[in-house]
Design a protein around this motif. Structure first.
Motif, PDB file in Angstrom:
ATOM      1  N   ARG A 178       0.801  -1.217   0.000  1.00 47.03           N
ATOM      2  CA  ARG A 178       0.000   0.000   0.000  1.00 47.03           C
ATOM      3  C   ARG A 178       0.842   1.279   0.000  1.00 47.03           C
ATOM      4  O   ARG A 178       0.583   2.210  -0.757  1.00 47.03           O
ATOM      5  N   GLU A 179       1.869   1.258   0.841  1.00 47.97           N
ATOM      6  CA  GLU A 179       2.688   2.465   0.971  1.00 47.97           C
ATOM      7  C   GLU A 179       3.373   2.787  -0.369  1.00 47.97           C
ATOM      8  O   GLU A 179       3.399   3.934  -0.812  1.00 47.97           O
ATOM      9  N   THR A 180       3.901   1.739  -1.004  1.00 51.18           N
ATOM     10  CA  THR A 180       4.608   1.953  -2.272  1.00 51.18           C
ATOM     11  C   THR A 180       3.627   2.350  -3.376  1.00 51.18           C
ATOM     12  O   THR A 180       3.929   3.217  -4.198  1.00 51.18           O
ATOM     13  N   SER A 181       2.442   1.742  -3.379  1.00 45.80           N
ATOM     14  CA  SER A 181       1.445   2.157  -4.384  1.00 45.80           C
ATOM     15  C   SER A 181       1.106   3.619  -4.191  1.00 45.80           C
ATOM     16  O   SER A 181       0.939   4.358  -5.165  1.00 45.80           O
ATOM     17  N   ASP A 182       0.990   4.041  -2.929  1.00 46.37           N
ATOM     18  CA  ASP A 182       0.699   5.449  -2.661  1.00 46.37           C
ATOM     19  C   ASP A 182       1.795   6.348  -3.216  1.00 46.37           C
ATOM     20  O   ASP A 182       1.518   7.409  -3.772  1.00 46.37           O
ATOM     21  N   GLU A 183       3.035   5.891  -3.062  1.00 42.39           N
ATOM     22  CA  GLU A 183       4.169   6.674  -3.570  1.00 42.39           C
ATOM     23  C   GLU A 183       4.096   6.817  -5.088  1.00 42.39           C
ATOM     24  O   GLU A 183       4.290   7.908  -5.628  1.00 42.39           O
ATOM     25  N   ILE A 184       3.828   5.703  -5.761  1.00 42.39           N
ATOM     26  CA  ILE A 184       3.735   5.730  -7.225  1.00 42.39           C
ATOM     27  C   ILE A 184       2.579   6.643  -7.630  1.00 42.39           C
ATOM     28  O   ILE A 184       2.688   7.454  -8.551  1.00 42.39           O
ATOM     29  N   PHE A 185       1.494   6.534  -6.861  1.00 43.33           N
ATOM     30  CA  PHE A 185       0.341   7.345  -7.202  1.00 43.33           C
ATOM     31  C   PHE A 185       0.622   8.830  -7.001  1.00 43.33           C
ATOM     32  O   PHE A 185       0.192   9.661  -7.801  1.00 43.33           O
ATOM     33  N   SER A 186       1.369   9.164  -5.937  1.00 39.30           N
ATOM     34  CA  SER A 186       1.676  10.598  -5.764  1.00 39.30           C
ATOM     35  C   SER A 186       2.533  11.112  -6.902  1.00 39.30           C
ATOM     36  O   SER A 186       2.458  12.291  -7.267  1.00 39.30           O
ATOM     37  N   LEU A 187       3.366  10.231  -7.468  1.00 43.97           N
ATOM     38  CA  LEU A 187       4.129  10.650  -8.654  1.00 43.97           C
ATOM     39  C   LEU A 187       3.182  11.005  -9.791  1.00 43.97           C
ATOM     40  O   LEU A 187       3.373  11.993 -10.496  1.00 43.97           O
ATOM     41  N   PHE A 188       2.142  10.202  -9.957  1.00 46.84           N
ATOM     42  CA  PHE A 188       1.151  10.484 -11.004  1.00 46.84           C
ATOM     43  C   PHE A 188       0.492  11.838 -10.753  1.00 46.84           C
ATOM     44  O   PHE A 188       0.280  12.608 -11.686  1.00 46.84           O
ATOM     45  N   LEU A 189       0.165  12.100  -9.495  1.00 51.40           N
ATOM     46  CA  LEU A 189      -0.491  13.368  -9.177  1.00 51.40           C
ATOM     47  C   LEU A 189       0.416  14.548  -9.503  1.00 51.40           C
ATOM     48  O   LEU A 189      -0.030  15.576  -9.991  1.00 51.40           O
ATOM     49  N   LYS A 190       1.701  14.360  -9.244  1.00 46.68           N
ATOM     50  CA  LYS A 190       2.679  15.401  -9.554  1.00 46.68           C
ATOM     51  C   LYS A 190       2.699  15.686 -11.059  1.00 46.68           C
ATOM     52  O   LYS A 190       2.791  16.816 -11.497  1.00 46.68           O
ATOM     53  N   LEU A 191       2.639  14.605 -11.835  1.00 50.75           N
ATOM     54  CA  LEU A 191       2.689  14.738 -13.289  1.00 50.75           C
ATOM     55  C   LEU A 191       1.482  15.460 -13.835  1.00 50.75           C
ATOM     56  O   LEU A 191       1.557  16.190 -14.813  1.00 50.75           O
ATOM     57  N   LYS A 192       0.366  15.211 -13.190  1.00 48.12           N
ATOM     58  CA  LYS A 192      -0.893  15.786 -13.651  1.00 48.12           C
ATOM     59  C   LYS A 192      -0.783  17.309 -13.734  1.00 48.12           C
ATOM     60  O   LYS A 192      -1.282  17.920 -14.655  1.00 48.12           O
ATOM     61  N   THR A 193      -0.087  17.894 -12.780  1.00 48.41           N
ATOM     62  CA  THR A 193       0.038  19.349 -12.783  1.00 48.41           C
ATOM     63  C   THR A 193       0.884  19.815 -13.968  1.00 48.41           C
ATOM     64  O   THR A 193       0.870  20.959 -14.316  1.00 48.41           O
ATOM     65  N   LYS A 194       1.601  18.920 -14.568  1.00 44.12           N
ATOM     66  CA  LYS A 194       2.408  19.309 -15.725  1.00 44.12           C
ATOM     67  C   LYS A 194       1.632  19.182 -17.022  1.00 44.12           C
ATOM     68  O   LYS A 194       2.211  19.144 -18.107  1.00 44.12           O
ATOM     69  N   LYS A 195       0.327  19.047 -16.885  1.00 43.64           N
ATOM     70  CA  LYS A 195      -0.515  19.040 -18.088  1.00 43.64           C
ATOM     71  C   LYS A 195      -0.245  17.860 -19.005  1.00 43.64           C
ATOM     72  O   LYS A 195      -0.183  17.991 -20.221  1.00 43.64           O
ATOM     73  N   ARG A 196      -0.004  16.738 -18.357  1.00 46.15           N
ATOM     74  CA  ARG A 196       0.070  15.507 -19.146  1.00 46.15           C
ATOM     75  C   ARG A 196      -1.195  14.729 -18.895  1.00 46.15           C
ATOM     76  O   ARG A 196      -1.896  14.990 -17.938  1.00 46.15           O
TER      77      ARG A 196
END
Ligand SMILES: Nc1ncnc2c1ncn2[C@@H]1O[C@H](COP(=O)(O)OP(=O)(O)OP(=O)(O)O)[C@@H](O)[C@H]1O
Ligand SMILES: [Mg+2]
Length: 228
Positions: A178-196
């Motif tokens: 769970r913790e690692t999935s959360d980490e990967i998911f936060s990376l996705f959230l970060k990317l989202k702000t870059k308009k991808r």
């Protein structure tokens, strides 16, 4: 400028098997815009991976049209598709993501080398990208010397380095805690702000609920789904 990254128009996909035909996708229409974080759910065998491969131009639909940034790829040559796969689209698989004979840093550098960057530039940018997924301290490890979550973070870094318009992730957290999935998911959230745009297939309800919107494939059709 148009926000549209991918459009699927009336996509159907059938597999011809001896004695039977499997109809996986039936007349699917879909538009994905920049900045969208979308989850893709559906039972095992419903066609999630098939859909991702069609969007990634790795597989051809039986009928229908795939557009990438408003350009149709139905009649495109392999070389034109290659260019999009190199620069515009990244795909992250659940397993066997990395090249086992190359270190984390090398794995992340390879897409840039393939895009004609010099070795020095590639390594420099790969070092920075690995740092962005908190893996500077594992740069010289081979995949077999990394945990599952670390391997997945390298795969995310490798998907990011070319600054693609869309990231397709096929159960990127499937085998992670769970913790690692959360980490990967936060990376996705970060990317989202870059308009991808990010489209991720998942069996995890909680992760799927965190998308801007959720798609579900059922019996070859695609639906927008409400949270449950
Ligand atoms: N190359 C192929 N030849 C024949 N049938 C195939 C092929 N690829 C996929 N299929 C079939 O198409 C269906 C959809 O497969 P797909 O891999 O897209 O499902 P999925 O939704 O990703 O499932 P999972 O959640 O288990 O990963 C399955 O029934 C599968 O057996
Ligand atoms: Mg799959």
């Amino acid at each position: 400028m148009s926000k549209e990254v991918v459009k699927l128009k009336n996509i159907s996909k059938k597999f011809d098997m001896p004695g039977k035909e499997i109809s996986v996708l039936k007349n699917v229409d879909l538009i994905i815009n920049k900045g969208e974080l979308i989850s893709l759910t559906g039972p095992s065998g419903s066609g999630k991976s098939t859909l991702l491969h069609i969007i990634a131009l790795l597989d051809k639909p039986t009928s229908g049209e795939v557009f990438f940034k408003n350009k149709s790829f139905s009649e495109a040559k392999e070389s034109q598709k290659d260019l999009v796969r190199k620069k515009g689209i990244s795909i992250i698989y659940q397993q066997n993501n990395l090249l086992s004979d190359f270190t984390a840093l090398e794995n992340v550098s390879i897409p840039l080398l393939n895009n004609g960057y010099s070795l020095k530039e590639s390594i420099k940018k790969a070092t920075k990208t690995l740092a962005s997924v908190n893996l500077s301290n594992r740069a010289n490890h081979f995949p077999s010397e990394l945990s599952g979550g670390e391997q997945q973070r390298v795969a995310v870094a490798r998907a990011l380095i070319t600054e693609p318009d869309i990231i397709l992730a096929d159960e990127p957290t499937g085998s992670l805690d769970r913790e690692t999935s959360d980490e990967i998911f936060s990376l996705f959230l970060k990317l989202k702000t870059k308009k991808r745009a990010i489209l991720y297939a998942t069996h995890n309800r909680e992760l799927s609920n965190r998308a801007d919107y959720k798609l579900k494939i059922l019996d070859g059709n695609i639906f927008i789904k409400n949270n449950e």
